[in-house]
Motif scaffolding. Structure first.
Motif, PDB file in Angstrom:
ATOM      1  N   LYS A  71     -36.456  13.991  33.279  1.00 12.43           N
ATOM      2  CA  LYS A  71     -36.988  14.773  34.398  1.00 12.43           C
ATOM      3  C   LYS A  71     -36.658  14.065  35.702  1.00 12.43           C
ATOM      4  CE  LYS A  71     -40.427  16.667  31.419  1.00 12.43           C
ATOM      5  NZ  LYS A  71     -40.955  16.072  30.272  1.00 12.43           N
ATOM      6  N   LEU A  72     -35.848  14.718  36.537  1.00  9.69           N
ATOM      7  CA  LEU A  72     -35.391  14.126  37.783  1.00  9.69           C
ATOM      8  C   LEU A  72     -36.148  14.712  38.961  1.00  9.69           C
ATOM      9  CD1 LEU A  72     -32.798  14.377  35.705  1.00  9.69           C
ATOM     10  CD2 LEU A  72     -31.658  13.306  37.635  1.00  9.69           C
ATOM     11  N   ASP A  73     -36.565  13.840  39.855  1.00  7.43           N
ATOM     12  CA  ASP A  73     -37.287  14.230  41.061  1.00  7.43           C
ATOM     13  C   ASP A  73     -36.374  14.146  42.273  1.00  7.43           C
ATOM     14  OD1 ASP A  73     -40.024  14.569  40.003  1.00  7.43           O
ATOM     15  OD2 ASP A  73     -39.861  12.426  39.554  1.00  7.43           O
ATOM     16  N   TRP A  74     -36.691  14.901  43.296  1.00  5.51           N
ATOM     17  CA  TRP A  74     -35.948  14.862  44.551  1.00  5.51           C
ATOM     18  C   TRP A  74     -36.318  13.591  45.314  1.00  5.51           C
ATOM     19  CZ3 TRP A  74     -31.794  16.645  46.621  1.00  5.51           C
ATOM     20  CH2 TRP A  74     -31.583  16.507  47.991  1.00  5.51           C
ATOM     21  N   ASP A  75     -35.301  12.854  45.742  1.00  2.00           N
ATOM     22  CA  ASP A  75     -35.486  11.660  46.561  1.00  2.00           C
ATOM     23  C   ASP A  75     -34.890  11.953  47.938  1.00  2.00           C
ATOM     24  OD1 ASP A  75     -35.408   9.238  47.893  1.00  2.00           O
ATOM     25  OD2 ASP A  75     -34.637   8.110  46.191  1.00  2.00           O
ATOM     26  N   PRO A  76     -35.743  12.202  48.939  1.00  3.83           N
ATOM     27  CA  PRO A  76     -35.223  12.562  50.253  1.00  3.83           C
ATOM     28  C   PRO A  76     -34.413  11.441  50.913  1.00  3.83           C
ATOM     29  CG  PRO A  76     -37.616  12.324  50.321  1.00  3.83           C
ATOM     30  CD  PRO A  76     -37.194  12.202  48.893  1.00  3.83           C
ATOM     31  N   THR A  77     -34.701  10.185  50.594  1.00  6.34           N
ATOM     32  CA  THR A  77     -33.936   9.092  51.206  1.00  6.34           C
ATOM     33  C   THR A  77     -32.520   9.041  50.660  1.00  6.34           C
ATOM     34  OG1 THR A  77     -34.739   7.479  49.600  1.00  6.34           O
ATOM     35  CG2 THR A  77     -36.007   7.704  51.630  1.00  6.34           C
ATOM     36  N   ARG A  78     -32.330   9.461  49.427  1.00  7.39           N
ATOM     37  CA  ARG A  78     -30.979   9.488  48.840  1.00  7.39           C
ATOM     38  C   ARG A  78     -30.373  10.886  48.888  1.00  7.39           C
ATOM     39  NH1 ARG A  78     -30.564   6.354  43.405  1.00  7.39           N
ATOM     40  NH2 ARG A  78     -28.376   6.538  43.951  1.00  7.39           N
ATOM     41  N   ALA A  79     -31.171  11.864  49.281  1.00  7.00           N
ATOM     42  CA  ALA A  79     -30.732  13.262  49.327  1.00  7.00           C
ATOM     43  C   ALA A  79     -30.131  13.678  47.984  1.00  7.00           C
ATOM     44  CB  ALA A  79     -29.760  13.508  50.468  1.00  7.00           C
ATOM     45  N   LEU A  88     -28.376  12.468  39.581  1.00  7.79           N
ATOM     46  CA  LEU A  88     -28.069  13.416  38.509  1.00  7.79           C
ATOM     47  C   LEU A  88     -26.637  13.228  38.011  1.00  7.79           C
ATOM     48  CD1 LEU A  88     -28.738  15.905  36.753  1.00  7.79           C
ATOM     49  CD2 LEU A  88     -28.124  17.328  38.724  1.00  7.79           C
ATOM     50  N   ALA A  89     -25.667  13.138  38.915  1.00  9.85           N
ATOM     51  CA  ALA A  89     -24.262  12.987  38.510  1.00  9.85           C
ATOM     52  C   ALA A  89     -24.034  11.668  37.783  1.00  9.85           C
ATOM     53  CB  ALA A  89     -23.344  13.104  39.721  1.00  9.85           C
ATOM     54  N   GLU A  90     -24.636  10.596  38.260  1.00 11.14           N
ATOM     55  CA  GLU A  90     -24.480   9.301  37.599  1.00 11.14           C
ATOM     56  C   GLU A  90     -25.075   9.325  36.200  1.00 11.14           C
ATOM     57  OE1 GLU A  90     -24.686   6.570  41.676  1.00 11.14           O
ATOM     58  OE2 GLU A  90     -26.504   6.946  40.518  1.00 11.14           O
ATOM     59  N   MET A  91     -26.244   9.924  36.071  1.00  9.59           N
ATOM     60  CA  MET A  91     -26.896   9.998  34.770  1.00  9.59           C
ATOM     61  C   MET A  91     -26.072  10.837  33.797  1.00  9.59           C
ATOM     62  SD  MET A  91     -30.675  11.312  33.743  1.00  9.59           S
ATOM     63  CE  MET A  91     -30.214  12.918  33.144  1.00  9.59           C
ATOM     64  N   MET A  92     -25.555  11.971  34.271  1.00 10.70           N
ATOM     65  CA  MET A  92     -24.765  12.820  33.392  1.00 10.70           C
ATOM     66  C   MET A  92     -23.459  12.139  32.994  1.00 10.70           C
ATOM     67  SD  MET A  92     -26.800  15.159  32.736  1.00 10.70           S
ATOM     68  CE  MET A  92     -25.665  15.873  31.555  1.00 10.70           C
ATOM     69  N   ALA A  93     -22.837  11.410  33.906  1.00 13.44           N
ATOM     70  CA  ALA A  93     -21.612  10.669  33.572  1.00 13.44           C
ATOM     71  C   ALA A  93     -21.899   9.659  32.468  1.00 13.44           C
ATOM     72  CB  ALA A  93     -21.055   9.980  34.810  1.00 13.44           C
ATOM     73  N   GLN A  94     -23.033   8.986  32.553  1.00 10.63           N
ATOM     74  CA  GLN A  94     -23.411   8.001  31.539  1.00 10.63           C
ATOM     75  C   GLN A  94     -23.595   8.673  30.179  1.00 10.63           C
ATOM     76  OE1 GLN A  94     -27.038   5.832  32.349  1.00 10.63           O
ATOM     77  NE2 GLN A  94     -27.242   5.229  30.225  1.00 10.63           N
ATOM     78  N   HIS A  95     -24.317   9.785  30.131  1.00 14.86           N
ATOM     79  CA  HIS A  95     -24.579  10.455  28.855  1.00 14.86           C
ATOM     80  C   HIS A  95     -23.315  11.083  28.271  1.00 14.86           C
ATOM     81  CE1 HIS A  95     -28.864   9.810  28.473  1.00 14.86           C
ATOM     82  NE2 HIS A  95     -28.962  10.034  29.777  1.00 14.86           N
TER      83      HIS A  95
END
Length: 106
Positions: A71-79, A88-95
């Motif tokens: 479950k991923l939350d929105w991080d406004p500092t990282r947009a 999200l992209a980093e996590m999906m690349a890993q999986h």
């Protein structure tokens, strides 16, 4: 965050992930299908299916991969939608890399 803000951010995040997946699928053995706001990523060998979808009531993006739910939350500092330190992209690349047994960059 309002429902509309979440919808806009989640739609943009999923569209971006879909573009990244489409580029990676040209070089790696998986298919990604973006339909009705949900991304399905399918693998033939070994067989598996990952699902990425928005969950509006809790304002998160949920990922199902390797028989687990993330479950991923929105991080406004990282947009970006994040889980811990990963976007999200980093996590999906890993999986996807883990599933294919080769390095995949999104």
């Amino acid at each position: 965050m309002t429902d509309q803000e979440f919808s806009t951010l989640a739609d943009a995040a999923l569209a971006d992930l879909n573009r990244r997946l489409a580029r990676a699928a040209d070089s790696h053995d998986f298919d990604a299908d973006f339909n009705n706001g949900t991304i399905a990523i399918e693998f033939d060998d070994p067989p598996a299916k990952f699902v990425v979808s928005p969950n509006s009531p809790v304002k998160q993006i949920w990922v199902s991969a390797h028989s687990k739910s993330f479950k991923l939350d929105w991080d406004p500092t990282r947009a970006a939608f994040v889980l811990g330190t990963q976007t999200l992209a980093e996590m999906m690349a890993q999986h996807i890399s883990q599933q294919l047994g080769e390095s995949v960059t999104l």
